[in-house]
Design a protein around this motif. Structure first.
Motif, PDB file in Angstrom:
ATOM      1  N   GLU A  55       0.955  -1.165  -0.162  1.00  0.00           N
ATOM      2  CA  GLU A  55      -0.180   0.238  -0.375  1.00  0.00           C
ATOM      3  C   GLU A  55       0.835   0.932   0.036  1.00  0.00           C
ATOM      4  OE1 GLU A  55      -3.566  -0.303  -0.837  1.00  0.00           O
ATOM      5  OE2 GLU A  55      -3.366  -2.583  -0.042  1.00  0.00           O
ATOM      6  N   ALA A  56       1.857   1.340   0.867  1.00  0.00           N
ATOM      7  CA  ALA A  56       2.837   2.746   0.612  1.00  0.00           C
ATOM      8  C   ALA A  56       3.545   3.026  -0.301  1.00  0.00           C
ATOM      9  CB  ALA A  56       3.611   2.270   1.832  1.00  0.00           C
ATOM     10  N   SER A  57       3.739   1.552  -1.665  1.00  0.00           N
ATOM     11  CA  SER A  57       4.243   1.280  -2.428  1.00  0.00           C
ATOM     12  C   SER A  57       3.524   2.250  -3.660  1.00  0.00           C
ATOM     13  CB  SER A  57       4.748   0.337  -3.364  1.00  0.00           C
ATOM     14  OG  SER A  57       3.702  -0.243  -3.603  1.00  0.00           O
ATOM     15  N   LEU A  58       1.884   1.918  -3.806  1.00  0.00           N
ATOM     16  CA  LEU A  58       0.944   2.466  -4.165  1.00  0.00           C
ATOM     17  C   LEU A  58       1.014   4.410  -4.435  1.00  0.00           C
ATOM     18  CD1 LEU A  58      -1.887   0.284  -3.777  1.00  0.00           C
ATOM     19  CD2 LEU A  58      -0.507   0.810  -5.903  1.00  0.00           C
ATOM     20  N   PHE A  59       1.241   4.605  -2.443  1.00  0.00           N
ATOM     21  CA  PHE A  59       1.166   6.239  -2.771  1.00  0.00           C
ATOM     22  C   PHE A  59       2.308   7.070  -3.322  1.00  0.00           C
ATOM     23  CE2 PHE A  59      -2.187   5.299   0.473  1.00  0.00           C
ATOM     24  CZ  PHE A  59      -2.294   5.979   0.478  1.00  0.00           C
ATOM     25  N   GLU A  60       3.500   6.257  -3.353  1.00  0.00           N
ATOM     26  CA  GLU A  60       5.087   6.510  -3.363  1.00  0.00           C
ATOM     27  C   GLU A  60       4.952   6.561  -5.507  1.00  0.00           C
ATOM     28  OE1 GLU A  60       7.066   3.032  -2.094  1.00  0.00           O
ATOM     29  OE2 GLU A  60       7.821   3.982   0.020  1.00  0.00           O
ATOM     30  N   GLU A  61       3.925   5.770  -5.460  1.00  0.00           N
ATOM     31  CA  GLU A  61       4.189   5.954  -7.420  1.00  0.00           C
ATOM     32  C   GLU A  61       3.436   8.139  -7.313  1.00  0.00           C
ATOM     33  OE1 GLU A  61       1.698   2.935  -8.880  1.00  0.00           O
ATOM     34  OE2 GLU A  61       2.748   1.824  -8.190  1.00  0.00           O
ATOM     35  N   HIS A  62       2.353   7.996  -6.511  1.00  0.00           N
ATOM     36  CA  HIS A  62       1.700   9.635  -6.499  1.00  0.00           C
ATOM     37  C   HIS A  62       3.235  10.396  -6.063  1.00  0.00           C
ATOM     38  CE1 HIS A  62      -1.255   7.510  -8.945  1.00  0.00           C
ATOM     39  NE2 HIS A  62      -0.852   7.188  -7.896  1.00  0.00           N
ATOM     40  N   ASP A  63       4.166   9.847  -5.300  1.00  0.00           N
ATOM     41  CA  ASP A  63       5.127  11.181  -4.750  1.00  0.00           C
ATOM     42  C   ASP A  63       4.549  11.744  -3.603  1.00  0.00           C
ATOM     43  OD1 ASP A  63       7.439  12.073  -5.419  1.00  0.00           O
ATOM     44  OD2 ASP A  63       6.440  14.391  -5.905  1.00  0.00           O
ATOM     45  N   PHE A  64       4.063  10.558  -2.911  1.00  0.00           N
ATOM     46  CA  PHE A  64       3.170  10.463  -1.496  1.00  0.00           C
ATOM     47  C   PHE A  64       3.738   9.624  -0.773  1.00  0.00           C
ATOM     48  CE2 PHE A  64       0.248  10.416   2.350  1.00  0.00           C
ATOM     49  CZ  PHE A  64       0.122  12.279   2.682  1.00  0.00           C
ATOM     50  N   ARG A  65       4.859  10.583   0.496  1.00  0.00           N
ATOM     51  CA  ARG A  65       6.019   9.497   1.448  1.00  0.00           C
ATOM     52  C   ARG A  65       5.275  10.184   2.919  1.00  0.00           C
ATOM     53  NH1 ARG A  65       8.346   9.654  -3.285  1.00  0.00           N
ATOM     54  NH2 ARG A  65       8.762   7.824  -4.096  1.00  0.00           N
TER      55      ARG A  65
END
Length: 384
Positions: free
Chosen positions: A174-184
Motif C-alpha cells: 500500500e505504501a508503494s501505491l502512494f509512492e507512485e504518486h510521490d506521496f511519502r
C-alpha cells in the motif's frame, strides 16, 4: 579514588540506537526521526456525540495522551470531525474503515492525520491517487494500518493466515501505491493480537522501509493481560530502537491505556521519569507491612510530576542499600524506620510516623527540584 554518587542514579546508556526513520508532522506532534516516542489512544464515544467525545479527549489529554484517534464509521461522525479537530487540545486522527469517502471528509475537516485500513476498504487501491492528492494538498499524513483481523484477502490467500510476512507485505504494498504518486507522508502499523507475530512483523518492516512506525498489539485484552502483552512487545521493539508512536490497546478506559504507555516509556528511559516508588515484594524477613506502607506512600504522593525516586523497604538485608540509592527512602524494622535523603540517614522514626515523614520529606525535595528546574526536559544520558 572515584566518588560514588548516591541518590537518584544517572539515566543509564540507552539500550539501542534509534532506528533512522523519516519524520512526519501529526498536527503539533513530530513523529519519527529524532522526535520522542509519543503516546496515543482512541476515544470510545460515538464521534457524532461531539460533547462526549471532546470530554473524553480532555480526560486523555490530562492523562498525558499526545495524539488521539476517533472512529468515523458513519456520515454523522464525519460531520462532527471539523468541530472536534478544531476544539481538541491534541491532534486528532480520523480512523477510517470500509468507506473511502470519509477519508476525504476527514482531510476537509482539518484532522491532523487519517488512518486507513486498506484490507477492508473496497477498491482502496483505485482511490490512492485521489487520496494522495487530497492529503498532499492539505499537508495531512496517512497512517496505513494493517490488522491481522482485516488483512487483504489476496495476502490471506497467499500466506494462509496473518503471518508477519503477510502483514509487512500488505503495508509495504500500500505504501508503494502512494509512492507512485510521490506521496511519502506516511506512518505504518501492522497490528496483531499475538506479541510474537507482532514483533516479527515490525522487525521486517524496520528492515525494509524508513517510514515511522506506530506500535500496537491489537485486541490485547483486559487490563492485566493487555498490559503484559503490550509491555513485552513494545519493550522488545523499543529496546531495539524500533517504534515512533505507541498505543496500548486495553479493554479498559482509554486513560488507563495512556498511563500504561507512559510507564512503558519511562521504564525504558525513553521519557522523563516522574515519581517512582521502589518497594520490595516482602518476604519472611520483613518486619513491617510493606504492602500497606507502599500503598499509603503512593497515595500520599499521587500527582507528583518531578522525577523523584522513593524507596519503601521492609528489612535490613536490601533495605538500607536501596533506600540509600534513592532520592528518599526508608529502611524499616523493629517497629521503626530509618529515613534516608540523598543517601544520608536524617532521622529514625517510629513505624506509625514513616508514611507521614516520607511524604513531608518528599514534598521538600520536590520543591527543591522544581526550584532547580529539574521537573522538565528529557533525561540526560550518562556515559561515565
Amino acid at each position: 579514588m572515584t566518588a560514588i554518587s548516591l541518590g537518584m542514579p544517572d539515566v543509564p546508556i540507552k539500550l539501542a540506537e534509534r532506528r533512522k526513520s523519516r519524520q512526519i508532522q501529526v498536527g503539533s506532534v513530530a513523529v519519527g526521526g529524532d522526535a520522542p516516542v509519543s503516546v496515543q489512544s482512541m476515544t470510545t464515544t460515538r464521534t457524532s456525540d461531539i460533547g462526549a467525545t471532546l470530554q473524553q479527549i480532555a480526560e486523555l489529554t490530562a492523562s498525558g495522551c499526545q495524539i488521539v484517534r476517533v472512529a468515523c464509521p458513519t456520515q454523522d461522525d464525519a460531520d462532527a470531525l471539523a468541530t472536534i479537530a478544531r476544539k481538541s487540545q491534541i491532534p486528532v486522527i480520523a480512523d477510517i474503515h470500509f468507506q473511502p469517502k470519509y477519508v476525504f471528509a476527514a482531510i476537509d475537516a482539518g484532522c491532523a492525520a487519517v488512518r486507513v485500513n486498506p484490507g477492508n476498504i473496497k477498491q482502496f487501491d483505485d482511490k490512492v491517487r485521489e487520496i494522495a492528492k487530497a492529503a498532499s494538498g492539505a499537508g495531512v499524513p496517512i497512517r496505513i494500518g494493517v490488522n491481522a483481523g482485516s488483512l487483504d484477502p489476496r495476502l490471506l490467500e497467499k500466506y494462509g493466515k496473518a503471518t508477519p510476512e503477510a502483514l509487512a507485505e500488505s503495508a509495504l504494498w500500500e505504501a508503494s501505491l502512494f509512492e507512485e504518486h510521490d506521496f511519502r507522508d506516511i506512518k505504518i502499523s501492522v497490528k496483531h493480537n499475538d506479541p510474537v507475530v507482532m514483533v516479527a512483523a515490525y522487525r521486517l518492516l524496520a528492515q525494509k522501509c524508513d517510514y515511522p512506525l506506530h506500535l500496537g498489539v491489537t485486541e490485547a485484552g483486559p487490563a492485566f493481560q493487555g498490559t503484559i502483552k503490550s509491555a513485552v512487545a513494545f519493550g522488545a521493539l523499543l529496546a531495539e530502537g524500533i517504534g515512533d508512536t505507541i498505543r496500548v490497546s486495553l479493554s479498559a478506559p482509554p486513560a488507563e491505556e495512556v498511563k500504561v504507555g507512559i510507564q512503558i516509556l519511562e521504564s525504558l528511559n525513553l521519557r522523563q521519569r516522574r515519581l517512582e516508588i521502589v518497594s520490595c515484594p516482602s518476604c519472611g524477613r520483613a518486619q513491617v507491612d510493606v504492602y500497606k506502607l507502599a500503598d499509603q506512600v503512593t497515595a500520599g504522593l499521587e500527582g507528583m510530576e518531578v522525577p523523584l525516586r522513593v524507596a519503601v523497604m521492609g528489612c535490613v538485608v536490601n533495605g538500607p542499600g536501596e533506600a540509600r540509592e534513592a532520592d528518599l527512602g526508608v529502611a524499616s524494622g523493629n517497629g521503626k524506620g530509618q529515613i534516608f535523603v540523598k543517601g544520608e540517614v536524617i532521622k529514625t522514626v517510629p513505624e506509625s510516623k514513616i508514611v507521614e515523614t516520607l511524604i513531608e520529606e518528599a514534598m521538600k525535595l520536590a520543591e527543591q527540584m522544581e526550584d532547580a528546574g529539574v521537573a522538565s526536559g528529557e533525561p540526560q544520558v550518562s556515559v561515565s
